[in-house]
Design a protein around this motif. Structure first.
Motif, PDB file in Angstrom:
ATOM      1  N   VAL A  15       0.845  -1.183   0.000  1.00  0.00           N
ATOM      2  CA  VAL A  15       0.000   0.000   0.000  1.00  0.00           C
ATOM      3  C   VAL A  15       0.884   1.238   0.000  1.00  0.00           C
ATOM      4  O   VAL A  15       1.993   1.235   0.551  1.00  0.00           O
ATOM      5  N   ALA A  16       0.396   2.294  -0.641  1.00  0.00           N
ATOM      6  CA  ALA A  16       1.104   3.576  -0.642  1.00  0.00           C
ATOM      7  C   ALA A  16       0.621   4.395   0.544  1.00  0.00           C
ATOM      8  O   ALA A  16      -0.577   4.583   0.735  1.00  0.00           O
ATOM      9  N   ARG A  17       1.539   4.874   1.357  1.00  0.00           N
ATOM     10  CA  ARG A  17       1.202   5.695   2.522  1.00  0.00           C
ATOM     11  C   ARG A  17       1.649   7.137   2.276  1.00  0.00           C
ATOM     12  O   ARG A  17       2.661   7.383   1.622  1.00  0.00           O
ATOM     13  N   ARG A  18       0.888   8.095   2.845  1.00  0.00           N
ATOM     14  CA  ARG A  18       1.294   9.490   2.763  1.00  0.00           C
ATOM     15  C   ARG A  18       1.021  10.181   4.099  1.00  0.00           C
ATOM     16  O   ARG A  18      -0.024  10.779   4.299  1.00  0.00           O
ATOM     17  N   PRO A  19       1.975  10.116   5.040  1.00  0.00           N
ATOM     18  CA  PRO A  19       1.784  10.821   6.300  1.00  0.00           C
ATOM     19  C   PRO A  19       1.958  12.327   6.117  1.00  0.00           C
ATOM     20  O   PRO A  19       2.790  12.776   5.328  1.00  0.00           O
ATOM     21  N   VAL A  34      11.901  10.693  10.962  1.00  0.00           N
ATOM     22  CA  VAL A  34      10.486  10.810  10.601  1.00  0.00           C
ATOM     23  C   VAL A  34       9.626   9.811  11.369  1.00  0.00           C
ATOM     24  O   VAL A  34       8.466   9.582  11.017  1.00  0.00           O
ATOM     25  N   THR A  35      10.182   9.246  12.436  1.00  0.00           N
ATOM     26  CA  THR A  35       9.463   8.241  13.220  1.00  0.00           C
ATOM     27  C   THR A  35       8.088   8.726  13.702  1.00  0.00           C
ATOM     28  O   THR A  35       7.110   7.964  13.620  1.00  0.00           O
ATOM     29  N   PRO A  36       7.953   9.966  14.196  1.00  0.00           N
ATOM     30  CA  PRO A  36       6.642  10.397  14.693  1.00  0.00           C
ATOM     31  C   PRO A  36       5.539  10.355  13.641  1.00  0.00           C
ATOM     32  O   PRO A  36       4.360  10.230  13.991  1.00  0.00           O
ATOM     33  N   SER A  37       5.887  10.456  12.372  1.00  0.00           N
ATOM     34  CA  SER A  37       4.868  10.469  11.319  1.00  0.00           C
ATOM     35  C   SER A  37       4.518   9.075  10.813  1.00  0.00           C
ATOM     36  O   SER A  37       3.619   8.932   9.976  1.00  0.00           O
ATOM     37  N   MET A  38       5.196   8.039  11.308  1.00  0.00           N
ATOM     38  CA  MET A  38       5.042   6.694  10.743  1.00  0.00           C
ATOM     39  C   MET A  38       3.939   5.875  11.405  1.00  0.00           C
ATOM     40  O   MET A  38       3.703   4.719  11.020  1.00  0.00           O
ATOM     41  N   GLY A  39       3.275   6.431  12.412  1.00  0.00           N
ATOM     42  CA  GLY A  39       2.119   5.768  12.993  1.00  0.00           C
ATOM     43  C   GLY A  39       2.393   4.410  13.617  1.00  0.00           C
ATOM     44  O   GLY A  39       1.537   3.517  13.571  1.00  0.00           O
ATOM     45  N   GLY A  40       3.574   4.238  14.198  1.00  0.00           N
ATOM     46  CA  GLY A  40       3.887   2.968  14.859  1.00  0.00           C
ATOM     47  C   GLY A  40       4.287   1.843  13.931  1.00  0.00           C
ATOM     48  O   GLY A  40       4.347   0.681  14.355  1.00  0.00           O
ATOM     49  N   GLY A  51       5.898  -4.875   6.708  1.00  0.00           N
ATOM     50  CA  GLY A  51       6.594  -3.702   7.227  1.00  0.00           C
ATOM     51  C   GLY A  51       6.880  -2.698   6.131  1.00  0.00           C
ATOM     52  O   GLY A  51       6.676  -2.959   4.941  1.00  0.00           O
ATOM     53  N   VAL A  52       7.345  -1.520   6.527  1.00  0.00           N
ATOM     54  CA  VAL A  52       7.743  -0.488   5.574  1.00  0.00           C
ATOM     55  C   VAL A  52       9.014  -0.936   4.856  1.00  0.00           C
ATOM     56  O   VAL A  52       9.925  -1.490   5.483  1.00  0.00           O
ATOM     57  N   ILE A  53       9.078  -0.723   3.554  1.00  0.00           N
ATOM     58  CA  ILE A  53      10.281  -1.091   2.814  1.00  0.00           C
ATOM     59  C   ILE A  53      11.398  -0.122   3.180  1.00  0.00           C
ATOM     60  O   ILE A  53      11.300   1.082   2.929  1.00  0.00           O
ATOM     61  N   PHE A  86      15.649   2.055   8.689  1.00  0.00           N
ATOM     62  CA  PHE A  86      15.067   1.793  10.006  1.00  0.00           C
ATOM     63  C   PHE A  86      16.103   1.101  10.867  1.00  0.00           C
ATOM     64  O   PHE A  86      16.637   0.049  10.500  1.00  0.00           O
ATOM     65  N   ALA A  87      16.405   1.683  12.014  1.00  0.00           N
ATOM     66  CA  ALA A  87      17.359   1.085  12.950  1.00  0.00           C
ATOM     67  C   ALA A  87      17.038   1.578  14.355  1.00  0.00           C
ATOM     68  O   ALA A  87      16.705   2.762  14.540  1.00  0.00           O
ATOM     69  N   ALA A  88      17.132   0.693  15.338  1.00  0.00           N
ATOM     70  CA  ALA A  88      16.867   1.026  16.745  1.00  0.00           C
ATOM     71  C   ALA A  88      15.511   1.712  16.900  1.00  0.00           C
ATOM     72  O   ALA A  88      15.370   2.701  17.643  1.00  0.00           O
ATOM     73  N   ASN A  89      14.515   1.203  16.165  1.00  0.00           N
ATOM     74  CA  ASN A  89      13.144   1.716  16.219  1.00  0.00           C
ATOM     75  C   ASN A  89      13.001   3.147  15.718  1.00  0.00           C
ATOM     76  O   ASN A  89      12.024   3.830  16.059  1.00  0.00           O
ATOM     77  N   VAL A  90      13.946   3.603  14.917  1.00  0.00           N
ATOM     78  CA  VAL A  90      13.901   4.960  14.364  1.00  0.00           C
ATOM     79  C   VAL A  90      13.890   4.889  12.842  1.00  0.00           C
ATOM     80  O   VAL A  90      14.713   4.204  12.222  1.00  0.00           O
ATOM     81  N   PHE A  91      12.929   5.592  12.227  1.00  0.00           N
ATOM     82  CA  PHE A  91      12.897   5.740  10.779  1.00  0.00           C
ATOM     83  C   PHE A  91      13.677   7.001  10.395  1.00  0.00           C
ATOM     84  O   PHE A  91      13.405   8.081  10.938  1.00  0.00           O
ATOM     85  N   THR A  92      14.618   6.847   9.485  1.00  0.00           N
ATOM     86  CA  THR A  92      15.411   7.977   9.016  1.00  0.00           C
ATOM     87  C   THR A  92      15.167   8.206   7.537  1.00  0.00           C
ATOM     88  O   THR A  92      15.239   7.262   6.736  1.00  0.00           O
TER      89      THR A  92
END
Length: 226
Positions: A15-19, A34-40, A51-53, A86-92
């Motif tokens: 699916v295509a996401r757009r936060p 950008v972790t706060p915008s990824m909705g968990g 998961g997110v690619i 994605f590393a240590a629960n952080v999306f960069t």
């Protein structure tokens, strides 16, 4: 209405996401949390994993300015796109531009690009199971991961954003001529099906309006290789 078989809704789908408000661009900064915008969400998505690619080369994110809905560009008109890791629960999100030779180069905004404090949205791909998503996510179902996630080492990837189009517009002329099978058309986050929903002739993408006509408020993103 025919019932969907259990094995169909249990299979991995894209699916295509757009936060909204994914990040705010700053002069001198080429990477953003950008972790706060990824909705968990979690990373590590693939053809078979949920998961997110976040693994190159399929971790590309299309970047759009929030102030005018247009593609993010540096001075001179070069499109800026991102790659998610994605590393240590952080999306960069790391910024990139084409290097003009079929590859890419990391990009750090400079003062001359006039991008300081520009807020952006991003469009990225997440692998999900149909049974685990909200019903409205179904409209974003992709037919193929490769339609929008491509290898930058073999070709240049690009995209055009169309906003404020006249109602019922069906023809969209791209900035560059695409490779036919690389084109992906996304309308308000809904991924269209090639051939059935749109056709490609040189640099012109023709929308068939199979499900709905274009409205003035619609946003059309067309991603492609060239």
């Amino acid at each position: 209405m025919a019932l969907t078989q259990r094995k169909q809704i249990n299979a991995p789908q894209a699916v295509a996401r757009r936060p909204s408000n994914a990040a705010t661009i700053l002069t001198g900064t080429g990477t953003y949390n950008v972790t706060p915008s990824m909705g968990g969400a979690t990373g590590g998505g693939s053809d078979t994993a949920i998961g997110v690619i976040t693994t190159a080369p399929k971790n590309k994110a299309v970047l759009v300015r929030r102030d005018n809905g247009r593609a993010l560009e540096r001075a001179g008109g070069d499109r800026i796109y991102g790659r998610l890791t994605f590393a240590a629960n952080v999306f960069t999100l790391t910024l990139y531009v084409s290097d003009g030779a079929g590859g890419e180069a990391a990009y750090v905004p400079v003062a001359g690009d006039a991008l300081n404090n520009v807020a952006i949205d991003m469009i990225y791909i997440e692998i999900v199971k149909f049974e685990n998503v909200n019903p409205t996510d179904a409209v974003n179902l992709l037919d193929s991961l490769d339609d929008v996630a491509v290898d930058p080492n073999s070709h240049q990837s690009d995209y055009d954003v169309f906003t404020n189009q006249a109602a019922n517009t069906v023809a969209f002329v791209l900035t560059n001529t695409p490779k036919v099978k690389s084109v992906a058309m996304i309308i308000n986050g809904q991924v269209q099906t090639p051939v059935l929903d749109f056709t490609v002739a040189a640099a012109t993408i023709t929308y068939t309006a199979r499900h709905f006509p274009i409205a003035l408020s619609d946003e059309i993103v067309i991603s492609y290789d060239r």
